[in-house]
Design an enzyme around this catalytic site. Structure first.
Site: not given
Length: 360
Positions: A102, A171, A195
């Site tokens: 990511w 992030d 999440k």
């Protein structure tokens, strides 16, 4: 109805209490005769939901008034582009620390928009660790970007980099709300909700008001400018109202659990149970991540060979466990144990791991 033993990495399981509360109000929210997703986003009933979600997030994360709390769409993947579009100039460089897929994607998107620089990377170590040393931060750094938790590789930042001269962008999609953080250390945090925060559909952005001046660019598309959301309280256009409602319910649930310290203690307990099952297996199970950088959210491990791993996953599925496959890019196994994961489910997985080892 029996709930699935859902260890998916995302979208992940939500607290059962939250789903039951949403179900109770599904057809008639607060006596309106409408479901939440049918309400006008300009209505008083929805605006109360919107404001409460912002207030709760501020309280739980101790967000000072010098930060804006924004609700966007597009997931963290859109933020890979929005961060450099809003913060990079022709005279500055986006600095990135690569710790997994990511962070690589974030860096790749930034390269399309302006100058970038890799300040550190653990790619050569197969992303098994978080870099110990930041090699360099460019003199013209616009920001330093990190990914706080790496879902694919199972690593996590336990101590964040600090450089008062360079804004820190994080992030936090996969570990926001899982532990207390010092908000003042960060200049911008973004997180897809699916999440720890709620369902997919809403993305939270927490940004210092000082940084908003950088995104005051008339050439930016309106919907890609952070100022658009800040000036209109994230109500410039129709927001993902149902996702924000469920986000509010999750935040209320987090408060009832005792806040971030209580959630952190529970997450540590869950992670320790699984890592103990791995470490006490005499190398039958082998963790992917270095021990000092292990994630409390995503426990990644491998077995001796793919045939054995396939048999483990097949039998786990027969026992009712869902989502234990490792990411397709590295294989193996992964147990995602976000806030909503009950302790009982983790104990059951550890018991299954021990039983499978003893019978193999």
């Amino acid at each position: 109805m029996n709930r699935a033993l859902n260890f998916n990495a995302g979208p992940a399981m939500l607290p059962e209490e939250v789903l039951l509360e949403a179900n109770k109000n599904w057809l008639n929210f607060n006596g309106t005769g409408m479901a939440v997703m049918e309400l006008s986003h300009r209505s008083n009933e929805y605006e109360e939901v919107h404001e409460k979600a912002q207030v709760l997030l501020r309280e739980l994360l101790s967000i000072p008034s010098s930060y804006e709390v924004l609700f966007l769409q597009g997931g963290a993947s859109l933020q890979f582009s929005m961060v450099p579009m809003n913060l990079l100039t022709k005279e500055s460089t986006g600095n990135y620390i690569l710790t997994g897929a990511w962070s690589e994607k974030a860096w790749e998107e930034a390269k399309k928009i302006g100058q970038t620089f890799i300040s550190a990377s653990s790619k050569e170590q197969e992303y098994k660790s978080i870099p110990n040393i930041i090699n360099e931060i460019s003199e013209d750094a616009a920001y330093l970007h990190i990914t706080s938790n790496n879902t694919i590789y199972g690593t996590q930042w336990h101590h964040f980099p600090s450089n008062e001269k360079v804004p820190l962008v994080a992030d936090m999609s996969s570990d926001i709300l899982s532990r207390p953080i010092s908000m003042e250390n960060f200049d911008l945090i973004y997180a897809g909700a699916q999440k720890n925060l709620g369902p997919s559909g809403v993305t939270v952005v927490i940004i210092k008001k000082e940084l908003l001046a950088r995104s005051n660019n008339s050439l930016l598309p309106t919907m890609l400018n952070y100022n658009t959301y800040a000036k209109h309280n994230s109500l410039y256009n129709t927001p993902p109202t149902l996702s924000i409602y469920l986000l509010k319910l999750v935040l209320e649930w987090a408060v009832r659990q005792g806040g971030l310290e209580a959630l952190e203690n529970k997450n540590k307990e869950k992670a320790n149970i699984l890592y103990d099952a791995i470490d006490s297996s005499s190398h039958f199970y082998v963790g992917h991540a270095d021990k000092k950088n292990r994630s409390k959210m995503n426990v990644t491990f491998n077995l001796d060979n793919q045939e054995l791993a396939n048999r483990f996953l097949h039998q786990a599925k027969e026992e009712g466990f869902i989502g234990l496959n490792g990411h397709r890019s590295i294989g193996g196994c992964r147990a995602s144990i976000y806030n909503a994961m009950p302790l009982e489910y983790v104990h059951r997985l550890a018991e299954f791991m021990k039983k499978f080892r003893n019978l193999s």
